[in-house]
Design an enzyme around this catalytic site. Sequence first.
Site, PDB file in Angstrom:
ATOM      1  N   SER A   1       0.843  -1.208   0.000  1.00  0.00           N
ATOM      2  CA  SER A   1       0.000   0.000   0.000  1.00  0.00           C
ATOM      3  C   SER A   1       0.871   1.249   0.000  1.00  0.00           C
ATOM      4  CB  SER A   1      -0.878   0.015   1.259  1.00  0.00           C
ATOM      5  OG  SER A   1      -1.568   1.238   1.370  1.00  0.00           O
TER       6      SER A   1
ATOM      7  N   TYR B   1      -1.676  -0.526  10.681  1.00  0.00           N
ATOM      8  CA  TYR B   1      -1.850  -0.946   9.279  1.00  0.00           C
ATOM      9  C   TYR B   1      -0.609  -0.593   8.454  1.00  0.00           C
ATOM     10  CZ  TYR B   1      -3.670  -1.232   4.519  1.00  0.00           C
ATOM     11  OH  TYR B   1      -3.838  -1.539   3.182  1.00  0.00           O
TER      12      TYR B   1
HETATM   13  N1  LIG Z   1      -8.718  -0.713  -1.076  1.00  0.00           N
HETATM   14  C1  LIG Z   1      -7.691   0.078  -0.909  1.00  0.00           C
HETATM   15  O1  LIG Z   1      -7.793   1.315  -0.898  1.00  0.00           O
HETATM   16  C2  LIG Z   1      -6.315  -0.506  -0.719  1.00  0.00           C
HETATM   17  C3  LIG Z   1      -5.211   0.330  -0.866  1.00  0.00           C
HETATM   18  C4  LIG Z   1      -3.937  -0.195  -0.698  1.00  0.00           C
HETATM   19  C5  LIG Z   1      -3.785  -1.532  -0.411  1.00  0.00           C
HETATM   20  N2  LIG Z   1      -4.878  -2.331  -0.259  1.00  0.00           N
HETATM   21  C6  LIG Z   1      -4.650  -3.738   0.052  1.00  0.00           C
HETATM   22  O2  LIG Z   1      -5.274  -4.515  -0.954  1.00  0.00           O
HETATM   23  C7  LIG Z   1      -5.734  -5.748  -0.405  1.00  0.00           C
HETATM   24  C8  LIG Z   1      -7.215  -5.934  -0.704  1.00  0.00           C
HETATM   25  O3  LIG Z   1      -7.925  -4.813  -0.213  1.00  0.00           O
HETATM   26  P1  LIG Z   1      -9.486  -4.627  -0.536  1.00  0.00           P
HETATM   27  O4  LIG Z   1      -9.784  -3.205  -0.337  1.00  0.00           O
HETATM   28  O5  LIG Z   1      -9.829  -5.292  -1.806  1.00  0.00           O
HETATM   29  O6  LIG Z   1     -10.111  -5.453   0.689  1.00  0.00           O
HETATM   30  P2  LIG Z   1     -11.589  -5.992   0.973  1.00  0.00           P
HETATM   31  O7  LIG Z   1     -12.560  -5.467  -0.025  1.00  0.00           O
HETATM   32  O8  LIG Z   1     -11.848  -5.755   2.404  1.00  0.00           O
HETATM   33  O9  LIG Z   1     -11.381  -7.575   0.726  1.00  0.00           O
HETATM   34  C9  LIG Z   1     -10.485  -8.245   1.576  1.00  0.00           C
HETATM   35  C10 LIG Z   1     -10.299  -9.672   1.119  1.00  0.00           C
HETATM   36  O10 LIG Z   1      -9.369 -10.313   2.023  1.00  0.00           O
HETATM   37  C11 LIG Z   1      -9.962 -11.514   2.491  1.00  0.00           C
HETATM   38  N3  LIG Z   1      -9.483 -11.868   3.819  1.00  0.00           N
HETATM   39  C12 LIG Z   1      -9.576 -11.167   4.981  1.00  0.00           C
HETATM   40  N4  LIG Z   1      -9.046 -11.876   5.986  1.00  0.00           N
HETATM   41  C13 LIG Z   1      -8.603 -13.036   5.464  1.00  0.00           C
HETATM   42  C14 LIG Z   1      -7.967 -14.194   5.990  1.00  0.00           C
HETATM   43  N5  LIG Z   1      -7.679 -14.295   7.300  1.00  0.00           N
HETATM   44  N6  LIG Z   1      -7.668 -15.209   5.156  1.00  0.00           N
HETATM   45  C15 LIG Z   1      -7.967 -15.156   3.836  1.00  0.00           C
HETATM   46  N7  LIG Z   1      -8.564 -14.076   3.279  1.00  0.00           N
HETATM   47  C16 LIG Z   1      -8.885 -13.047   4.088  1.00  0.00           C
HETATM   48  C17 LIG Z   1     -11.447 -11.256   2.478  1.00  0.00           C
HETATM   49  O11 LIG Z   1     -12.133 -12.507   2.456  1.00  0.00           O
HETATM   50  P3  LIG Z   1     -13.642 -12.640   3.065  1.00  0.00           P
HETATM   51  O12 LIG Z   1     -14.462 -11.662   2.308  1.00  0.00           O
HETATM   52  O13 LIG Z   1     -14.007 -14.043   2.794  1.00  0.00           O
HETATM   53  O14 LIG Z   1     -13.530 -12.300   4.509  1.00  0.00           O
HETATM   54  C18 LIG Z   1     -11.586 -10.480   1.166  1.00  0.00           C
HETATM   55  O15 LIG Z   1     -11.619 -11.372   0.076  1.00  0.00           O
HETATM   56  C19 LIG Z   1      -5.379  -5.691   1.082  1.00  0.00           C
HETATM   57  O16 LIG Z   1      -4.144  -6.313   1.307  1.00  0.00           O
HETATM   58  C20 LIG Z   1      -5.264  -4.201   1.342  1.00  0.00           C
HETATM   59  O17 LIG Z   1      -4.451  -3.930   2.451  1.00  0.00           O
HETATM   60  C21 LIG Z   1      -6.138  -1.847  -0.410  1.00  0.00           C
END
Ligand SMILES: NC(=O)c1ccc[n+]([C@@H]2O[C@H](COP(=O)([O-])OP(=O)(O)OC[C@H]3O[C@@H](n4cnc5c(N)ncnc54)[C@H](OP(=O)(O)O)[C@@H]3O)[C@@H](O)[C@H]2O)c1
Length: 248
Positions: free
Chosen positions: A141, A154
């Site tokens: 991130s 985080y």
């Molecule tokens: N969105 C942003 O702005 C952003 C920016 C920078 C980086 N990121 C990074 O990008 C990644 C995805 O973010 P997102 O926004 O798409 O997140 P999200 O919409 O909250 O989705 C999170 C995903 O992670 C899964 N997950 C959570 N805990 C888990 C575990 N213990 N084992 C296996 N899977 C697990 C969830 O599965 P379930 O639904 O089944 O719980 C879901 O599929 C993360 O690493 C986040 O830190 C996001």
Amino acid sequence: MSKLAGKVAVVTGASKGIGAAIARALAAEGAKVVVNYASSKAGADAVVETITAAGGKAIAVQGDVSKAEQAQGLIDAAIKEFGRLDVLVNNSGVYEFGAIDEITEEHYHRQFNVNVLGLLLTTQAAVKHIGEGGSIINISSVVTSMAPPATAVYAGTKGAVDAINSVLANELGPRKIRVNAILPGIIETEGTHSIGVIGSDLEHTTVAQTPLGRIGQPDDIARIAVFLASDDAGWLTGERLTAAGGFR
Ligand SMILES: NC(=O)c1ccc[n+]([C@@H]2O[C@H](COP(=O)([O-])OP(=O)(O)OC[C@H]3O[C@@H](n4cnc5c(N)ncnc54)[C@H](OP(=O)(O)O)[C@@H]3O)[C@@H](O)[C@H]2O)c1
């Protein structure tokens, strides 16, 4: 010719958000994909359905990546179904914000367990199978450089991911396995909606400082993951690609 024909990919946390978009994009380029989820079976099944309806191959596999046995089970399921493993996308992540006086042991462990330990355990299981030409992609991130207040834990997890990315690139390079990180800026996902980032002051100030003038969408990241997974990125390892529309 599809860029990922014949390859098998595991995408952690692919039931929604960035992971779901990456799973769909890898499959669209010919990869067979394992769509991992922790609790959202319906979301993962929907991703699999979209992929198979388009003529691709995918399965959904439940597993909490922060538990060694379940991380191993996820990789075992990929091998059992598709017979090989070429690409691992460590995308599963949780983010919770909290100022220094709000940090608790639970807040710390929840995020470090999934974002850091989960990445290590899944990679450990995967590298028993990934061979020459393989690609590991870690979703980090921009939070580490953006450093907004109340994100110490985080941001700490993602700083660890960046360090691990560099170490594993060195460690796995001799085996011709590439390891690269993508550092997204704010992306509109189920997760950022649910914690209130979308529509917040943080979103507005970020957009104001973003040369391309918007926040990201999951597909913006998915296209980069396809590139890193493919032989087009064959000379890249240990890189951290900031993917934030020019925001630094
Ligand atoms: N969105 C942003 O702005 C952003 C920016 C920078 C980086 N990121 C990074 O990008 C990644 C995805 O973010 P997102 O926004 O798409 O997140 P999200 O919409 O909250 O989705 C999170 C995903 O992670 C899964 N997950 C959570 N805990 C888990 C575990 N213990 N084992 C296996 N899977 C697990 C969830 O599965 P379930 O639904 O089944 O719980 C879901 O599929 C993360 O690493 C986040 O830190 C996001």
